[in-house]
Design a protein around this motif. Structure first.
Motif, short mmCIF file in Angstrom:
data_model
loop_
_atom_site.label_atom_id
_atom_site.label_comp_id
_atom_site.label_asym_id
_atom_site.label_seq_id
_atom_site.Cartn_x
_atom_site.Cartn_y
_atom_site.Cartn_z
N LYS A 7 2.06 -9.77 -11.00
CA LYS A 7 0.74 -10.21 -11.44
C LYS A 7 0.69 -10.55 -12.94
O LYS A 7 -0.26 -11.18 -13.40
CB LYS A 7 -0.31 -9.17 -11.09
CG LYS A 7 -0.58 -9.10 -9.61
CD LYS A 7 -1.62 -8.04 -9.29
CE LYS A 7 -1.78 -7.90 -7.80
NZ LYS A 7 -2.84 -8.71 -7.27
N TRP A 53 0.80 -15.29 -7.58
CA TRP A 53 0.56 -13.87 -7.80
C TRP A 53 -0.24 -13.66 -9.08
O TRP A 53 -1.01 -12.72 -9.18
CB TRP A 53 1.88 -13.09 -7.85
CG TRP A 53 2.39 -12.88 -6.48
CD1 TRP A 53 3.25 -13.69 -5.79
CD2 TRP A 53 2.04 -11.82 -5.60
NE1 TRP A 53 3.45 -13.19 -4.54
CE2 TRP A 53 2.72 -12.04 -4.38
CE3 TRP A 53 1.22 -10.70 -5.71
CZ2 TRP A 53 2.62 -11.18 -3.30
CZ3 TRP A 53 1.11 -9.85 -4.62
CH2 TRP A 53 1.81 -10.09 -3.43
N VAL A 54 -0.06 -14.56 -10.04
CA VAL A 54 -0.81 -14.45 -11.30
C VAL A 54 -2.24 -14.92 -11.08
O VAL A 54 -3.19 -14.28 -11.53
CB VAL A 54 -0.13 -15.30 -12.41
CG1 VAL A 54 -0.98 -15.35 -13.66
CG2 VAL A 54 1.26 -14.77 -12.71
N GLN A 110 1.02 -11.49 0.65
CA GLN A 110 -0.25 -10.88 0.26
C GLN A 110 -1.00 -10.32 1.47
O GLN A 110 -1.64 -9.27 1.37
CB GLN A 110 -1.09 -11.89 -0.52
CG GLN A 110 -0.49 -12.15 -1.91
CD GLN A 110 -1.27 -13.13 -2.74
OE1 GLN A 110 -2.47 -13.30 -2.55
NE2 GLN A 110 -0.61 -13.76 -3.70
#
Length: 117
Positions: A7, A53-54, A110
């Motif tokens: 992240k 993810w970021v 996810q």
């Protein structure tokens, strides 16, 4: 721990920068025996996967990553002849396919993490 690393934008920025540098350096500096299209595909799997993810905005990341791939191809077409680089539309398509695959893998991971949490 791994999720916290994924992240953080540093990893996505570093990987994207590394891929950009590889794509604009003279081709004789890149190891031989690497399938060019597979390398493009895998590189852009990584780019879209890490950026999602970021910032899990699929439309934004997919569009910007595909544009990044085609921009690299345009830049390669503008590089001096002694770089042995050229514009290759098929590389751009390999990049785009990699972006879509990376987005798919990110989506699946996810969902799995949400189920396991």
């Amino acid at each position: 721990m791994i999720l916290r690393i994924l992240k953080h934008p540093f990893l996505a920025i570093a990987f994207t920068t590394f891929i950009f540098i590889l794509c604009v350096m003279p081709s004789e500096n890149i190891p031989n025996g690497v399938d060019d299209k597979a390398a493009h595909l895998l590189a852009f799997v990584g780019i879209s996967f890490l950026w999602l993810w970021v910032k899990p905005n699929y439309l934004l990341i997919i569009i910007s990553s595909i544009l990044f791939g085609f921009t690299i191809e345009i830049i390669q077409g503008l590089l001096p002849i002694n770089f042995h680089r050229s514009f290759d539309i098929n590389d751009g398509f390999a990049d785009a396919l990699g972006v879509l695959m990376g987005a798919f893998f990110s989506f699946i991971m996810q969902k799995i993490i949400k189920i396991l949490a």
